[in-house]
Design a protein around this motif. Sequence first.
Motif, mmCIF file in Angstrom:
data_model
loop_
_atom_site.group_PDB
_atom_site.id
_atom_site.type_symbol
_atom_site.label_atom_id
_atom_site.label_comp_id
_atom_site.label_asym_id
_atom_site.label_seq_id
_atom_site.Cartn_x
_atom_site.Cartn_y
_atom_site.Cartn_z
ATOM 1 N N UNK A 157 -47.544 -178.602 -101.179
ATOM 2 C CA UNK A 157 -46.054 -178.940 -101.553
ATOM 3 C C UNK A 157 -45.466 -179.421 -100.763
ATOM 4 N N UNK A 158 -45.528 -178.889 -99.343
ATOM 5 C CA UNK A 158 -44.931 -179.542 -98.187
ATOM 6 C C UNK A 158 -45.361 -181.076 -97.885
ATOM 7 N N UNK A 159 -46.559 -181.418 -98.072
ATOM 8 C CA UNK A 159 -47.004 -182.767 -97.803
ATOM 9 C C UNK A 159 -46.551 -183.700 -98.919
ATOM 10 N N UNK A 160 -46.399 -183.096 -100.290
ATOM 11 C CA UNK A 160 -46.021 -184.038 -101.086
ATOM 12 C C UNK A 160 -44.592 -184.310 -100.925
ATOM 13 N N UNK A 161 -44.005 -183.343 -100.481
ATOM 14 C CA UNK A 161 -42.359 -183.651 -100.094
ATOM 15 C C UNK A 161 -42.126 -184.579 -99.325
ATOM 16 N N UNK A 162 -43.045 -184.418 -98.043
ATOM 17 C CA UNK A 162 -42.941 -185.454 -96.871
ATOM 18 C C UNK A 162 -43.080 -186.676 -97.223
ATOM 19 N N UNK A 188 -52.023 -165.289 -90.581
ATOM 20 C CA UNK A 188 -53.141 -164.920 -91.277
ATOM 21 C C UNK A 188 -53.364 -165.612 -92.475
ATOM 22 N N UNK A 189 -54.477 -165.383 -93.229
ATOM 23 C CA UNK A 189 -54.872 -166.076 -94.253
ATOM 24 C C UNK A 189 -54.592 -165.529 -95.534
ATOM 25 N N UNK A 190 -53.820 -166.310 -96.615
ATOM 26 C CA UNK A 190 -53.116 -165.856 -97.849
ATOM 27 C C UNK A 190 -53.361 -166.584 -98.788
ATOM 28 N N UNK A 191 -53.820 -165.885 -100.113
ATOM 29 C CA UNK A 191 -53.664 -166.870 -101.192
ATOM 30 C C UNK A 191 -52.331 -167.552 -101.182
ATOM 31 N N UNK A 192 -52.378 -168.873 -101.653
ATOM 32 C CA UNK A 192 -51.071 -169.511 -101.737
ATOM 33 C C UNK A 192 -50.990 -170.492 -100.341
ATOM 34 N N UNK A 193 -51.695 -170.431 -99.465
ATOM 35 C CA UNK A 193 -51.467 -171.214 -98.307
ATOM 36 C C UNK A 193 -51.738 -172.505 -98.497
ATOM 37 N N UNK A 194 -52.699 -172.963 -99.491
ATOM 38 C CA UNK A 194 -52.979 -174.224 -99.864
ATOM 39 C C UNK A 194 -52.073 -174.835 -100.509
ATOM 40 N N UNK A 206 -55.676 -175.390 -89.561
ATOM 41 C CA UNK A 206 -54.521 -176.342 -88.555
ATOM 42 C C UNK A 206 -53.106 -176.248 -89.048
ATOM 43 N N UNK A 207 -52.999 -176.462 -90.485
ATOM 44 C CA UNK A 207 -51.636 -176.441 -90.949
ATOM 45 C C UNK A 207 -51.158 -174.946 -90.955
ATOM 46 N N UNK A 208 -52.006 -173.891 -91.049
ATOM 47 C CA UNK A 208 -51.270 -172.761 -91.045
ATOM 48 C C UNK A 208 -50.827 -172.619 -89.627
ATOM 49 N N UNK A 209 -51.439 -172.912 -88.660
ATOM 50 C CA UNK A 209 -50.676 -173.111 -87.255
ATOM 51 C C UNK A 209 -49.449 -173.820 -86.995
ATOM 52 N N UNK A 210 -49.293 -174.990 -87.744
ATOM 53 C CA UNK A 210 -48.325 -175.459 -87.793
ATOM 54 C C UNK A 210 -47.078 -174.794 -88.376
ATOM 55 N N UNK A 211 -47.559 -174.036 -89.536
ATOM 56 C CA UNK A 211 -46.307 -173.380 -89.901
ATOM 57 C C UNK A 211 -46.004 -171.941 -89.563
#
Length: 494
Positions: free
Chosen positions: A364-369, A353-359, A344-349
């Motif tokens: 990082x973004x959610x911490x910042x928010x 495709x799936x990549x290492x480092x997506x999580x 779901x978060x990939x979709x929002x971003x």
Amino acid sequence: MNAPLPTAATAPASSLEWRNGFAALGPDFFTELVPTPLPAPHWVATSLDAAQQLGVPAAWLASDAALQVCSGNALLSGMQPLATVYSGHQFGVWAGQLGDGRAILLGETDGGLEVQLKGAGRTPYSRGGDGRAVLRSSIREFLCSEAMHALGVPTTRALALTGSPAPVQREVVETAAVVTRTAPSFIRFGHFEHFAARDLLPQLRTLADYVIDRYYPECRGPDAPGGNPYAALLQTVSERTAELLAHWQAQGFCHGVMNTDNMSILGLTIDYGPFQFLDAFVPGHVCNHSDTQGRYAFNRQPNVAYWNLFRLGQALLPLIEDVALAQAALASYQTVFPAAFLQRMRGKLGLQAVHDGDAALVDGLLNLLAQGGVDYPIFWRRLSHAVASGDFEPVRDLFIDRAGWEAWLLSFSEHPGQSNPRHMADSMLKCNPKFVLRNHLGEQAIRAATQGDFAPLHTLQALLAEPFDEHPGHDAWADFPPDWASSIEISCSS
Ligand code: AMP
Ligand code: MG
């Protein structure tokens, strides 16, 4: 219990065949009764989209016959009204028998969608309650059901909302309303807990077989774990619930009362009470004023769902008869939820495709928010537009920690999932709604409606039905919440 209701004389809707599949389970599962008539009912809102899904003609939904049916004053031929019995854990504690205390299942159509009235009067399960729902909470349920559907979140739907001058006592005297809800089933985890807690094994099996045969026939297939259809049922519900929670967490949706009696066996959002869509991203936000311990805080929801699944697992264990199989079925939640949430978060971003480092990117973004208490819907919408235009300044303006934001943006721009910005932005704008049912918007619609003005409610309904569209001229409905929004208190009392 109540006097028999008249059968509504209705040409168009009577072409639908009404029946009630749940009634075949037998009297251990429900009490047959007719709704308590609602005096002098009037329309508040209807959903033509829900009507179309149900197979009810739009013209019928505008008729007086429909008004009477949707207020509990008349039935259609073939309807077999009943209130179902269930139990459940409320706020982590076994609460014993609950049941449909103010909901009455009328029946279902050929398409298999059930129709239920919420607020249709007392039932044997009302436990001292009045069986009614007030206009305020019913507006919230009506709007949110349809908003969630438009967002693509699994949910019960709302066909209609009717009101009445009949007084209903809450903290103050309010007026009565009825929401006509639809869903393939309103069966909850608590239905299973009810029979398990009473050691009523034949009834428990009857219920499980009914749910499997009707909704999850694949549970009897060759892929069932250990060839055990009840373990397969538990696994399927665990996976559906994981998908549901991924939606909620990605949308910033707080349910507010995740008791086991409010958990759908189909993985639908059900029983809209003190819910809230986050304004500022505050992970520990508690939307239910009655939830003094914060049990159902936003960031606890995924774990609470898992806890609730364990209660379902316990209830199903006498059928599964194998603790290891049950545990394995439940464990599927722990793999499906994180994967579904990341998807779901990939979709929002806008990452295709799936990549290492997506999580790591998402974390990082959610911490910042969270650090900045950044407005959640506005952040995502601005980010979507920024990806399209290349101008990220309106996004940066949302952060106090500009350096933190710039660092994250750099990692985002260098992420291997990046593709053509136009394509990314197009897909982001279909995942990140412009219009969200924030508490203050619901409150404004409620305040006007209680004065007899339903126009703001209808405008809001229309915006939420197409939440990803721009709707020029309605930017105020997509703005930051006003200061008074934080003082709105929503509790279980509705
Ligand atoms: P809820 O927290 O709204 O999901 O409701 C929990 C239980 O209380 C369910 O069994 C409801 O049917 C019942 N209940 C809530 N409000 C009322 C009411 N006004 N009258 C009767 N029963 C109610
Ligand atoms: Mg409930």
